[in-house]
Write a protein that holds these residues in place. Structure first.
Motif, PDB file in Angstrom:
ATOM      1  N   VAL A  22       0.865  -1.174   0.000  1.00  0.00           N
ATOM      2  CA  VAL A  22       0.000   0.000   0.000  1.00  0.00           C
ATOM      3  C   VAL A  22       0.903   1.225   0.000  1.00  0.00           C
ATOM      4  O   VAL A  22       1.796   1.337   0.842  1.00  0.00           O
ATOM      5  CB  VAL A  22      -0.929   0.010   1.234  1.00  0.00           C
ATOM      6  CG1 VAL A  22      -1.779   1.274   1.259  1.00  0.00           C
ATOM      7  CG2 VAL A  22      -1.815  -1.232   1.238  1.00  0.00           C
ATOM      8  N   ASN A  48      -4.979  -3.938   1.293  1.00  0.00           N
ATOM      9  CA  ASN A  48      -4.372  -3.603   2.581  1.00  0.00           C
ATOM     10  C   ASN A  48      -3.063  -4.368   2.734  1.00  0.00           C
ATOM     11  O   ASN A  48      -2.738  -5.253   1.931  1.00  0.00           O
ATOM     12  CB  ASN A  48      -5.337  -3.874   3.747  1.00  0.00           C
ATOM     13  CG  ASN A  48      -5.742  -5.331   3.858  1.00  0.00           C
ATOM     14  OD1 ASN A  48      -4.909  -6.211   4.016  1.00  0.00           O
ATOM     15  ND2 ASN A  48      -7.046  -5.595   3.766  1.00  0.00           N
ATOM     16  N   GLU A  49      -2.323  -4.045   3.764  1.00  0.00           N
ATOM     17  CA  GLU A  49      -0.976  -4.579   3.918  1.00  0.00           C
ATOM     18  C   GLU A  49      -0.966  -6.073   4.223  1.00  0.00           C
ATOM     19  O   GLU A  49      -0.062  -6.795   3.780  1.00  0.00           O
ATOM     20  CB  GLU A  49      -0.245  -3.807   5.031  1.00  0.00           C
ATOM     21  CG  GLU A  49      -0.003  -2.345   4.716  1.00  0.00           C
ATOM     22  CD  GLU A  49      -1.186  -1.421   4.971  1.00  0.00           C
ATOM     23  OE1 GLU A  49      -1.071  -0.202   4.727  1.00  0.00           O
ATOM     24  OE2 GLU A  49      -2.261  -1.927   5.425  1.00  0.00           O
ATOM     25  N   MET A  71       4.949  -0.409   2.641  1.00  0.00           N
ATOM     26  CA  MET A  71       3.839   0.116   3.447  1.00  0.00           C
ATOM     27  C   MET A  71       4.292   1.318   4.262  1.00  0.00           C
ATOM     28  O   MET A  71       5.486   1.525   4.494  1.00  0.00           O
ATOM     29  CB  MET A  71       3.339  -0.965   4.411  1.00  0.00           C
ATOM     30  CG  MET A  71       4.274  -1.236   5.586  1.00  0.00           C
ATOM     31  SD  MET A  71       3.898  -2.721   6.513  1.00  0.00           S
ATOM     32  CE  MET A  71       4.798  -3.896   5.521  1.00  0.00           C
ATOM     33  N   GLY A  75       0.641   0.734   8.553  1.00  0.00           N
ATOM     34  CA  GLY A  75       0.211  -0.546   8.003  1.00  0.00           C
ATOM     35  C   GLY A  75       0.681  -1.751   8.801  1.00  0.00           C
ATOM     36  O   GLY A  75       0.204  -2.868   8.580  1.00  0.00           O
ATOM     37  N   ASN A  78      -2.147  -3.616  10.195  1.00  0.00           N
ATOM     38  CA  ASN A  78      -2.855  -4.548   9.322  1.00  0.00           C
ATOM     39  C   ASN A  78      -2.073  -5.822   9.041  1.00  0.00           C
ATOM     40  O   ASN A  78      -2.626  -6.804   8.558  1.00  0.00           O
ATOM     41  CB  ASN A  78      -3.179  -3.877   7.978  1.00  0.00           C
ATOM     42  CG  ASN A  78      -4.375  -2.952   8.060  1.00  0.00           C
ATOM     43  OD1 ASN A  78      -5.306  -3.187   8.828  1.00  0.00           O
ATOM     44  ND2 ASN A  78      -4.356  -1.886   7.274  1.00  0.00           N
ATOM     45  N   GLY A 238      -9.694   3.168   6.202  1.00  0.00           N
ATOM     46  CA  GLY A 238     -10.624   2.087   5.940  1.00  0.00           C
ATOM     47  C   GLY A 238     -11.655   1.858   7.022  1.00  0.00           C
ATOM     48  O   GLY A 238     -12.564   1.040   6.853  1.00  0.00           O
ATOM     49  N   MET A 267      -9.885  -0.965   1.304  1.00  0.00           N
ATOM     50  CA  MET A 267      -9.000  -1.521   2.323  1.00  0.00           C
ATOM     51  C   MET A 267      -9.728  -2.498   3.245  1.00  0.00           C
ATOM     52  O   MET A 267      -9.171  -3.534   3.644  1.00  0.00           O
ATOM     53  CB  MET A 267      -8.351  -0.398   3.133  1.00  0.00           C
ATOM     54  CG  MET A 267      -7.365  -0.899   4.163  1.00  0.00           C
ATOM     55  SD  MET A 267      -6.271   0.385   4.809  1.00  0.00           S
ATOM     56  CE  MET A 267      -4.982   0.397   3.561  1.00  0.00           C
ATOM     57  N   HIS A 268     -10.978  -2.177   3.595  1.00  0.00           N
ATOM     58  CA  HIS A 268     -11.770  -3.082   4.448  1.00  0.00           C
ATOM     59  C   HIS A 268     -13.177  -3.213   3.855  1.00  0.00           C
ATOM     60  O   HIS A 268     -14.175  -2.866   4.485  1.00  0.00           O
ATOM     61  CB  HIS A 268     -11.809  -2.568   5.884  1.00  0.00           C
ATOM     62  CG  HIS A 268     -10.463  -2.550   6.538  1.00  0.00           C
ATOM     63  ND1 HIS A 268      -9.751  -3.692   6.820  1.00  0.00           N
ATOM     64  CD2 HIS A 268      -9.661  -1.517   6.932  1.00  0.00           C
ATOM     65  CE1 HIS A 268      -8.596  -3.382   7.373  1.00  0.00           C
ATOM     66  NE2 HIS A 268      -8.520  -2.060   7.442  1.00  0.00           N
ATOM     67  N   HIS A 293      -4.651   6.576  -4.864  1.00  0.00           N
ATOM     68  CA  HIS A 293      -4.220   6.862  -3.485  1.00  0.00           C
ATOM     69  C   HIS A 293      -3.596   8.259  -3.504  1.00  0.00           C
ATOM     70  O   HIS A 293      -2.378   8.428  -3.385  1.00  0.00           O
ATOM     71  CB  HIS A 293      -3.183   5.834  -3.027  1.00  0.00           C
ATOM     72  CG  HIS A 293      -3.733   4.485  -2.719  1.00  0.00           C
ATOM     73  ND1 HIS A 293      -4.475   4.224  -1.590  1.00  0.00           N
ATOM     74  CD2 HIS A 293      -3.658   3.305  -3.401  1.00  0.00           C
ATOM     75  CE1 HIS A 293      -4.822   2.931  -1.569  1.00  0.00           C
ATOM     76  NE2 HIS A 293      -4.351   2.368  -2.655  1.00  0.00           N
TER      77      HIS A 293
END
Length: 377
Positions: A22, A48-49, A71, A75, A78, A238, A267-268, A293
């Motif tokens: 990310v 996501n990471e 990242m 991150g 995550n 997220g 991301m989520h 991003h």
């Protein structure tokens, strides 16, 4: 300072041929170079990471070659689960090079959401048992090569992850060339200003991290409006939709708007299913989609390649709308405000923001306390 191109080429020379992660503002030059110079299946900008580390592990299992995951240090939150239950030597022992942007480094000025993570970044790596090196603008290309050699040798010998922590201004400047061209009516700030006209006195906004919250704050200033109706999610990428859900479930006498971004929503993404399962009539989800991003360098997301409305509808959202012009936004904001939620409005916008865009002048604690007082009325 480390030459971005050299860093990339030396990694390739050492057999690192797969990249996932990310994007981060401290890594934006490196991430931009990857975007422009790697095949799309060799540099994957992950949701996501943790997902990135999963892909990296799969790459290693299939090829035996060491992958790289990039990242921001935020991150690490995550990625802790797969680091401890997948790649750790006590589990599957999978070597992976982690390149981590060190936001909030102690004694360096940064935003409030980075302070805690900055303080504990190295401590967290120590707790995870991950060896690391630190690179900064004081380091030369030759010193960067030495650290890469050290990392590769360690990972081959021990079959476990190794981290290179990147300080601010480590990499030489590289401007992203491979940009997505769009021709929509508005940029994000213009869209936010339009939608504010359709909110009433009791409505609440939870805005996502990055430039979205910054623009919302400045628009309130421009309009001589207070900030008490807005929760600015300055970090926790997220998670804005779930914060909004928590408020909506407990304040059913008012509409709660989540002002989301494409990267944050991705991301989520599973959060959409939970929102829909609660059948929250006062929950209104707005996803401002610029396909990038933007806050950390402008690297692309898959925002324009997926059917956000179809996903929301499939999860159980009651109403979904889309807008790519000012007129469509005005019309669909009326519908979103009146609909029985959860409802979702996707707004497609061009990438870009003002050069003089500021940051909130209130503290995070002041933001929290003002919102809670407003919600208590």
């Amino acid at each position: 300072m480390v030459t971005t191109e050299l860093f990339y080429n030396y990694l390739k020379e050492k057999g690192v041929t797969f990249f996932a992660g990310v994007p981060d503002s401290l890594l934006k030059n490196f991430c931009a170079y990857l975007t422009d110079n790697e095949e799309s299946d060799k540099n994957i900008i992950a949701a996501n990471e943790g997902n990135a580390l999963g892909m990296a592990a799969g790459h290693y299992l299939a090829t035996g070659s060491i992958p790289l995951v990039y990242m921001q240090n935020s991150g690490l939150g995550n990625i802790v689960n797969p680091l401890t239950s997948l790649t750790d030597p006590l589990v599957y022992s999978i070597p992976t090079l982690l390149v981590i942007g060190w936001r909030g480094e102690p004694n360096k000025k940064d935003e409030p959401q980075h302070k805690k993570q900055g303080l504990i970044t190295l401590e967290l790596l120590d707790a995870l048992g991950i060896k690391y090196s630190v690179l900064g603008e004081e380091n030369s290309d030759d010193e960067a090569k030495i650290e890469i050699d050290k990392a590769i040798t360690y990972m081959k010998e021990n079959k476990e992850p190794y981290a290179i922590v990147i300080r601010k201004n480590t990499f030489s400047e590289y401007k992203l060339k491979n940009k997505i061209a769009t021709n929509f009516d508005m940029k994000r700030e213009e869209a936010i200003e339009v939608l504010l006209d359709y909110l009433n006195e009791k409505d609440t906004i939870v805005s996502t991290t990055g430039k979205t919250s910054r623009e919302l704050f400045e628009l309130r200033e421009k309009r001589n409006e207070g900030h008490e109706k807005d929760f600015l999610t300055v970090g926790s990428m997220g998670h804005a939709s779930q914060i909004a859900l928590g408020i909506a479930l407990n304040k059913k006498d008012r509409n709660v708007y989540c002002l989301d971004g494409d990267g944050a929503a991705l991301m989520h993404l599973g959060g959409l299913a939970i929102i829909a399962s609660q059948e929250v009539k006062n929950f209104k989800h707005i996803v401002i989609n610029n396909g990038a991003h933007e806050s950390v360098g402008g690297q692309p997301t898959v925002g324009f390649e997926i059917d956000i409305l179809g996903i929301a509808k499939g999860c159980g959202y009651k109403e979904v709308f889309t807008a790519s012009t000012k007129a469509e936004l005005q019309e669909n904001m009326k519908k979103l405000a009146k609909c029985e939620g959860p409802g979702l409005l996707e707004i497609r916008v061009n990438k870009g923001s003002r050069d003089d865009l500021g940051r909130p002048t209130t503290t995070t604690i002041e933001n929290k306390e003002a919102l809670m007082a407003f919600l208590d009325k």
